[in-house]
Write an enzyme that holds these catalytic residues in place. Structure first.
Site, PDB file in Angstrom:
ATOM      1  CG  HIS A 319      -2.043   0.952   1.139  1.00 11.00           C
ATOM      2  ND1 HIS A 319      -1.865   2.316   1.234  1.00 11.00           N
ATOM      3  CD2 HIS A 319      -3.364   0.761   0.931  1.00 11.00           C
ATOM      4  CE1 HIS A 319      -3.041   2.908   1.098  1.00 11.00           C
ATOM      5  NE2 HIS A 319      -3.964   1.982   0.913  1.00 11.00           N
ATOM      6  NE  ARG A 356      -5.252   0.400  -2.225  1.00 11.34           N
ATOM      7  CZ  ARG A 356      -5.956  -0.218  -1.291  1.00 11.34           C
ATOM      8  NH1 ARG A 356      -5.713  -1.483  -1.012  1.00 11.34           N
ATOM      9  NH2 ARG A 356      -6.894   0.405  -0.637  1.00 11.34           N
TER      10      ARG A 356
END
Ligand code: ADP
Length: 527
Positions: A319, A356
Site C-alpha cells: 500500500h 496502488r
C-alpha cells in the site's frame, strides 16, 4: 449489559487502545519497518522499534481480549459436532456464519485471536459495489460492466474473470444484505483506479472496518451463533477426501477434534507471516506490514494439506500510504476526498488516484521512499478516519500553508505554488501535470492545512487458495474438494496482480455469503 454490547465495547476499547497509546495500529508478527527495498542484512533501529511496537500491540490486544473473554462462547458449551465449522472470525467468516444460520444450519466460528475482526477490523476505505440503491439515490450512474472493466484494468487483465463477473454482479445485493442486517453503507466515495463513486462507507464517512465488524459481531450474537476465541485451528480432518471437521487448540493447550458436515476456511491472508513473504517475495523482506498478527496464512497450509492448490502467491499488495513508525495505514479515502501527495520539497510527483501499484512505484523512487499527504480542513471533515490518525499523532498541521511547510521543514513557496496550481487544476477540472481526474470535487483552500508522512507497506496478499464461484476449494486438477469451502483474503484470483481499494471488503461479504449458502446446500444434500 448484554453480551452483544459487552463485545462491542471491548472491540471499541481494543481499537481505542491500539489507536491511542502503544504505537502500533497494525504491525504484527512480521519483522517491521526498514525502508530499503533490498533484503536488509541487519535489523535497523527503526525495525527494532517497530518490533517493540508490534509486541506492545499484541499485548494490548491480549489485555483487551482477556477482559472480554466471557462475551464470547465459553469452552464448556463446545459441542463435538456442528453442521459447519468456520475457521476464522473476520469479515468473511462471520458473513458465512450468518448465511449458514439463515439456511437452518448449526454453524460454529473458531477464531484464533482473543477477539474476532481480523484484518477486516482495520479496513478503512469502504466497500465497492455497483448499481446500488444508494448510488441511485445520489444520482450516480454506474454499471456492473464498468465496475468489471475498471477492476480488470486495475488488475492488469490478470484477474480470474469468472470470479470477477460473479463479484460485480452480486455487489449490489451484498450492500442490500448488509443493510438488512443493520449495517448501512450509504456514504459514497471513490478509490484509485475507479471512475465512479462506488466505495460505500458508513453514513458518517468513518472507516468501514470497525463499523462492519461491530455489526457482524452483533448479528452473530443475536443469531446465537457460537463464536469461540483463542481457538486455533491446526488441521482440517477428512474421510475419503471429504472435509469432515477440524483439530483445534483452545487457549494454547487444549486440543479437540470437532466433526462437521462441511468446513469453511476464512483465515485471511499471510501479510504478517515474514517467512511466507520471504518465500514468495524476497524483495519485500523487512517492509512494514499493516496486517494484524493473526494473518499468518494458516488456511493456505491447511488447504494445501487437503490437496488444494494456490494462485498468484507472489502477488502481494504494497500500500502506498502507510505511516512507517506505527505501520499504520492511511486510507485511500483521504486522497479520494481531495488530498494530494508531495515529495519532501513540496512538489507533486504523480497522479494520486492511480492504482496502488503505480502510486507505490512512484513513492519508491523518492528519497527514503517517503512522501506527504497534504490536505485542508474540508478533506478532514469529509474523511472521518483522519480523526483516528490525529488521535494517534500522525497528523501535522498549520493554520496557513506557510505554517504547515515550516512544521514539515519544507520550502513554503514551493508548497504554496503546488497548492495554487492544484486548486487551479480543480477549478478547470483538468490536471495538466499528472492527469488525475477523480477526487477533485473540492479544492484545497480551507485552512488549517494538514500533512501525514507516509511510505509503502505490505498490505494485502492477493494470492491464495483457488476456489470457484461456488467457493468450493479446487484441487490441482481443478476439481472441487468435497465439503471444503473458502472465502476472503485466504483465496486468490479475484484481484489478479493489483487489488483496487474497496474491493476486499466487497469480496469478503460477497463470497463469505456464498460460502455460507453453498456449504449449507452441501450439508443438506448429504443429510
Ligand atoms: P477476511 O478479510 O478474509 O475475513 P480477516 O483477516 O478479516 O480475513 O479474518 C481472518 C481471521 O481468521 C482473523 O481474525 C485471524 O485471526 C483468523 N485466523 C487465522 N488463522 C486461524 C486459525 N488457524 N484458526 C482460527 N482462526 C484463524
Amino acid at each position: 449489559m448484554n453480551r452483544t454490547w459487552t463485545a462491542w465495547l471491548v472491540l471499541a476499547l481494543s481499537a481505542m487502545l491500539i489507536l491511542a497509546g502503544c504505537g502500533s495500529g497494525s504491525a504484527g508478527a512480521t519483522k517491521t519497518a526498514a525502508t530499503d527495498e533490498k533484503p536488509a542484512a541487519t535489523e535497523t533501529q527503526a525495525a527494532a522499534d517497530s518490533k517493540d511496537a508490534a509486541k506492545t500491540e499484541e499485548k494490548t490486544e491480549a489485555t483487551a481480549g482477556a477482559s472480554e473473554a466471557g462475551s464470547y462462547t465459553p469452552l464448556d458449551q463446545l459441542q463435538e459436532r456442528y453442521d459447519i465449522v468456520i475457521i476464522g472470525g473476520g469479515g468473511a467468516g462471520m458473513t458465512a456464519a450468518l448465511e449458514a444460520k439463515a439456511a437452518g444450519m448449526n454453524p460454529v466460528i473458531f477464531e484464533k485471536m482473543e477477539a474476532p475482526g481480523g484484518n477486516t477490523l482495520k479496513s478503512s476505505s469502504g466497500m465497492n459495489a455497483s448499481e446500488t440503491k444508494f448510488q441511485a439515490a445520489q444520482g450516480i450512474k454506474d454499471s456492473n460492466d464498468l465496475f468489471y472493466e475498471e477492476t480488470l484494468k486495475g488488475g492488469h487483465d490478470t484477474n480470474d474473470k469468472a470470479m470477477l463477473r460473479y463479484f460485480v454482479d452480486h455487489s449490489a445485493d451484498a450492500i442490500d444484505w448488509l443493510d438488512s442486517q443493520g449495517i448501512t453503507l450509504d456514504n459514497l466515495t471513490i478509490t484509485g483506479g475507479m471512475k465512479e463513486k462506488r466505495t460505500h462507507r458508513p453514513t458518517d464517512g468513518s472507516a468501514v472496518g470497525q463499523y462492519l465488524v461491530k455489526g457482524l459481531v452483533d448479528d452473530v450474537h443475536k443469531q446465537d451463533i457460537p463464536l469461540f476465541v483463542n481457538a486455533d485451528v491446526k488441521e482440517i480432518t477428512q474421510k475419503n477426501g471429504q472435509a469432515n471437521g477440524v483439530k483445534v487448540v483452545f487457549e494454547g493447550k487444549d486440543e479437540k477434534t470437532i466433526s462437521a458436515g462441511a468446513v469453511i476456511v476464512a483465515t485471511g491472508g499471510f501479510g504478517a507471516n515474514q517467512e511466507l513473504i520471504k518465500k514468495y517475495r524476497p524483495d519485500l523482506e523487512g517492509y512494514v506490514t499493516t496486517n494484524q498478527p493473526g494473518s499468518t496464512g494458516d488456511g493456505i497450509n491447511m488447504i494445501e494439506a487437503m490437496g488444494g492448490t494456490t494462485v498468484d502467491m507472489d502477488q502481494i499488495q504494497v500500500h502506498p500510504t502507510v505511516n512507517q513508525e506505527h505501520s499504520y495505514l492511511i486510507g485511500e479515502a483521504v486522497r479520494g476526498e481531495g488530498a494530494i501527495l508531495v515529495d519532501k520539497n513540496g512538489n507533486r510527483f504523480f497522479n494520486e488516484m492511480d492504482t496502488r501499484d503505480k502510486v507505490t512505484a512512484a513513492i519508491t523512487k523518492l528519497d527514503n521512499r517517503e512522501a506527504y499527504l497534504i490536505f485542508d480542513s474540508g478533506v478532514k471533515s469529509r474523511a472521518k478516519a483522519i480523526e483516528q490518525y490525529e488521535k494517534k499523532g500522525l497528523v501535522q498541521n498549520g493554520d496557513t500553508v506557510e505554517a504547515l511547510a515550516r512544521t514539515l521543514n519544507m520550502p513554503a513557496d514551493t508548497l504554496q505554488a503546488t497548492l495554487d496550481k492544484w486548486n487551479a487544476a480543480v477549478a478547470a477540472k483538468k490536471d495538466g501535470e499528472f492527469g488525475r481526474d477523480t477526487g477533485m470535487d473540492h479544492d484545497l483552500s480551507a485552512g488549517p492545512y494538514y500533512a501525514i508522512k507516509i511510505g509503502p507497506g505490505i498490505h494485502y496478499t492477493m494470492g491464495g487458495v483457488k476456489i470457484n464461484t461456488d467457493t468450493e476449494v479446487l484441487n490441482k486438477e481443478g476439481r472441487a474438494i468435497p465439503g471444503l469451502y473458502a472465502a476472503g483474503e485466504v483465496t486468490g484470483g479475484l484481484h489478479g496482480q493489483n487489488r483496487i481499494g474497496g474491493n476486499s471488503v466487497a469480496e469478503i461479504v460477497i463470497f463469505g455469503r456464498e460460502a455460507g449458502v453453498k456449504a449449507s446446500e452441501f450439508v443438506k444434500a448429504a443429510k
